[in-house]
Scaffold this active site. Structure first.
Site, PDB file in Angstrom:
ATOM      1  N   HIS A 112       0.833  -1.207   0.000  1.00  0.00           N
ATOM      2  CA  HIS A 112       0.000   0.000   0.000  1.00  0.00           C
ATOM      3  C   HIS A 112       0.861   1.247   0.000  1.00  0.00           C
ATOM      4  O   HIS A 112       1.934   1.286   0.608  1.00  0.00           O
ATOM      5  CB  HIS A 112      -0.986  -0.005   1.174  1.00  0.00           C
ATOM      6  CG  HIS A 112      -0.371   0.102   2.545  1.00  0.00           C
ATOM      7  ND1 HIS A 112      -0.042   1.314   3.116  1.00  0.00           N
ATOM      8  CD2 HIS A 112      -0.070  -0.839   3.470  1.00  0.00           C
ATOM      9  CE1 HIS A 112       0.438   1.115   4.333  1.00  0.00           C
ATOM     10  NE2 HIS A 112       0.434  -0.189   4.567  1.00  0.00           N
ATOM     11  N   ASP A 114      -0.342   4.398   0.867  1.00  0.00           N
ATOM     12  CA  ASP A 114      -0.785   5.436   1.789  1.00  0.00           C
ATOM     13  C   ASP A 114      -0.109   5.298   3.147  1.00  0.00           C
ATOM     14  O   ASP A 114       0.303   4.211   3.559  1.00  0.00           O
ATOM     15  CB  ASP A 114      -2.307   5.435   1.929  1.00  0.00           C
ATOM     16  CG  ASP A 114      -2.858   4.112   2.454  1.00  0.00           C
ATOM     17  OD1 ASP A 114      -2.415   3.046   1.955  1.00  0.00           O
ATOM     18  OD2 ASP A 114      -3.720   4.134   3.358  1.00  0.00           O
ATOM     19  N   ASP A 145       6.216   1.601   7.107  1.00  0.00           N
ATOM     20  CA  ASP A 145       4.820   1.263   6.838  1.00  0.00           C
ATOM     21  C   ASP A 145       4.262   2.137   5.726  1.00  0.00           C
ATOM     22  O   ASP A 145       3.604   3.133   5.997  1.00  0.00           O
ATOM     23  CB  ASP A 145       4.005   1.427   8.123  1.00  0.00           C
ATOM     24  CG  ASP A 145       2.590   0.905   8.006  1.00  0.00           C
ATOM     25  OD1 ASP A 145       2.313   0.123   7.083  1.00  0.00           O
ATOM     26  OD2 ASP A 145       1.756   1.281   8.842  1.00  0.00           O
ATOM     27  N   GLU A 179      -5.220   1.518   2.316  1.00  0.00           N
ATOM     28  CA  GLU A 179      -5.117   0.354   3.205  1.00  0.00           C
ATOM     29  C   GLU A 179      -5.310   0.764   4.658  1.00  0.00           C
ATOM     30  O   GLU A 179      -5.937   0.037   5.439  1.00  0.00           O
ATOM     31  CB  GLU A 179      -3.755  -0.322   3.033  1.00  0.00           C
ATOM     32  CG  GLU A 179      -3.605  -1.641   3.784  1.00  0.00           C
ATOM     33  CD  GLU A 179      -3.155  -1.522   5.233  1.00  0.00           C
ATOM     34  OE1 GLU A 179      -3.254  -2.505   5.975  1.00  0.00           O
ATOM     35  OE2 GLU A 179      -2.706  -0.402   5.631  1.00  0.00           O
ATOM     36  N   GLU A 180      -4.790   1.939   5.012  1.00  0.00           N
ATOM     37  CA  GLU A 180      -4.801   2.342   6.407  1.00  0.00           C
ATOM     38  C   GLU A 180      -6.209   2.561   6.955  1.00  0.00           C
ATOM     39  O   GLU A 180      -6.422   2.490   8.162  1.00  0.00           O
ATOM     40  CB  GLU A 180      -3.972   3.626   6.592  1.00  0.00           C
ATOM     41  CG  GLU A 180      -2.481   3.464   6.323  1.00  0.00           C
ATOM     42  CD  GLU A 180      -1.767   2.667   7.400  1.00  0.00           C
ATOM     43  OE1 GLU A 180      -2.431   2.227   8.365  1.00  0.00           O
ATOM     44  OE2 GLU A 180      -0.548   2.479   7.281  1.00  0.00           O
ATOM     45  N   GLU A 203       4.443  -5.888   4.095  1.00  0.00           N
ATOM     46  CA  GLU A 203       4.244  -5.116   5.322  1.00  0.00           C
ATOM     47  C   GLU A 203       5.408  -5.393   6.277  1.00  0.00           C
ATOM     48  O   GLU A 203       6.049  -6.449   6.212  1.00  0.00           O
ATOM     49  CB  GLU A 203       2.931  -5.544   5.990  1.00  0.00           C
ATOM     50  CG  GLU A 203       1.669  -5.100   5.278  1.00  0.00           C
ATOM     51  CD  GLU A 203       1.200  -3.716   5.711  1.00  0.00           C
ATOM     52  OE1 GLU A 203       1.983  -2.997   6.370  1.00  0.00           O
ATOM     53  OE2 GLU A 203       0.062  -3.357   5.374  1.00  0.00           O
ATOM     54  N   HIS A 402       3.415   4.273  12.575  1.00  0.00           N
ATOM     55  CA  HIS A 402       2.413   5.219  13.088  1.00  0.00           C
ATOM     56  C   HIS A 402       2.959   6.071  14.232  1.00  0.00           C
ATOM     57  O   HIS A 402       2.179   6.687  14.968  1.00  0.00           O
ATOM     58  CB  HIS A 402       1.151   4.506  13.537  1.00  0.00           C
ATOM     59  CG  HIS A 402       0.392   3.819  12.440  1.00  0.00           C
ATOM     60  ND1 HIS A 402      -0.962   3.555  12.508  1.00  0.00           N
ATOM     61  CD2 HIS A 402       0.788   3.329  11.235  1.00  0.00           C
ATOM     62  CE1 HIS A 402      -1.354   2.941  11.406  1.00  0.00           C
ATOM     63  NE2 HIS A 402      -0.298   2.783  10.620  1.00  0.00           N
TER      64      HIS A 402
END
Length: 431
Positions: A112, A114, A145, A179-180, A203, A402
């Site tokens: 992903h 994003d 990520d 995805e997030e 991931e 994150h």
């Protein structure tokens, strides 16, 4: 004279060595910095910018590329739509295929594009989208990520092409948005008809092979109160006070739901977490608040129907309301906005786990990585639901994702790229 089987094995071994030797480690680092510098926050224009940037890279690698604007109203209206949280005006899908396909299988390389917002700027050392390099480590939002996973895929494809390896099957690259906040990009990609025989998602997995994900459902509690002037608060009912027994009930529900977790998740203190992330109440300091809205995340057990998980939380809230004098007459309501992640797992005994594990061992000289599950939801479950076996193996550690400490080692990205190379060659075959 060697047998035909021995000659084929020798040729395959030679192609693997050539492809591994073709990995450009300096280019891996440059690619990672370039990707981090595009601030592709979920739903932002930069998310679309990165998709267009990656489409150009795939085309230069010789892939047949499909870059399309997704029909958002159509996807949102689908009964199986996985939910979304970030507002957006557009979403772009991106799929690339190697042109060498013959009679072999198709392996999907997925990632992903994003990233989550950076949060408080003061928590970062400088701009979170201006990557900082300290020795072998790159810091910045999206570093692990999962811009590192994207860089590993690109490096592996470039090496296979540079080595002149001809594939018997095909590689399908799925670079996805959203995805997030639920999986919009993968859902739209699968709805467009793209699939494969298996899927490798890069991931961050901290050196392990992740073959299962728990799910995660976003919930909203709306708790009523009764407004009054704060000087005579006894005339009102604070929605904050009304919420407290519900909060305690949810804590008890979390304890109950984490009894005897699946062995793949047994190492985690709380495999299926139930967390309230936001609480909003009141609009004036000297008023008794008449409304509270709490939003949180309910973990879904491996193999559990999300509808059953929702029903269990709703019963918990209803029971707590029935036991409280105010809430019995003015019950809280539960709704389910935002991302709705089911659980997912690789079918037991599927060969992809061992192929990836052996590829990593052969590419790095290390022992094969151990298998485990992950407590968070991901796009893995969308591929699993579509009948496409999928697992995760990628650079970095989800523990720093994150956060303002997000980082990844370039060495690890290179190791994963080498693993991807061998996984591709051993899965789709060579000519």
């Amino acid at each position: 004279m060697p047998s035909g089987q021995e000659a084929a094995a020798s040729a395959a071994s030679g192609q693997e060595a050539a492809a591994l030797a073709a990995i450009d480690e300096a280019a891996v680092g440059r690619t990672l910095l370039e990707l981090i510098a595009i601030p592709s926050v979920t739903g932002s224009p930069a998310e679309s910018e990165l998709q267009h940037h990656l489409a150009g890279r795939l085309e230069r690698l010789g892939l047949e590329t499909d870059l399309w604007s997704m029909d958002l109203p159509e996807l949102y209206a689908h009964p199986d739509f996985p939910g979304t949280e970030a507002p957006r005006e557009e979403a772009w899908g991106l799929v690339g295929h190697t042109p060498d396909g013959g009679d072999g299988p198709t392996l999907i390389l997925q990632g992903h594009v994003d990233v989550v917002p950076p949060g408080d700027p003061a928590a970062w050392e400088g701009d979170p989208f201006v990557p900082r390099v300290r020795g072998d480590v790159v810091h910045g939002r999206g570093a692990c990520d999962m811009k590192a996973g994207l860089a590993a895929h690109l490096a592996a494809l470039a090496a296979i092409r540079a080595a002149g390896v001809r594939l018997r099957g095909r590689v399908a690259v799925h670079f996805v948005v959203g995805e997030e906040d639920g999986g919009l990009g993968t859902f739209g990609t699968l709805r467009r008809g793209y699939g494969g025989d298996s899927c490798l998602i890069t991931e961050p997995t901290a050196g392990t092979v992740i073959t299962a994900n728990a799910g995660a459902l976003t919930f909203r509690l709306t708790v009523p109160g009764r407004a009054a002037h704060a000087s005579s608060r006894e005339a009102g009912v604070s929605a904050v006070d009304a919420y407290l027994p519900l909060h305690r009930a949810l804590a008890g529900l979390e304890t109950d739901r984490n009894h005897a977790p699946d062995p793949l998740l047994a190492e985690y203190p709380i495999p299926y977490s139930l967390s309230v992330g936001t609480v909003r109440s009141g609009d004036w300091a000297s008023s008794v608040p008449d409304l509270l809205i709490a939003e949180g995340r309910l973990g879904v057990r491996l193999g559990e129907d999300p509808a059953a998980a929702r029903a269990e939380l709703e019963r918990c809230v209803a029971k707590a309301c029935a036991a409280d004098p105010w809430l019995a007459a003015h019950p809280a309501t539960v709704t389910w906005p935002g991302g709705q992640f089911a659980s997912g797992r690789l079918p037991a005994g599927h060969p992809l786990r061992d192929v990836v594990g052996r590829a990593h061992a052969d590419a790095t000289g290390a022992a094969p990585p151990r298998e485990r599950g992950a407590t968070y939801g991901s796009d893995l479950r969308l591929y699993a639901a579509a009948g496409i076996p999928a697992l995760q193996f990628g650079p970095g550690d989800i523990a720093v994702a994150h956060s303002a400490a997000e980082r990844v080692s370039v060495r690890e990205v290179v190791e994963v790229a080498r693993t991807v190379v061998l996984t591709v060659l051993r899965t789709v075959g060579t000519k």
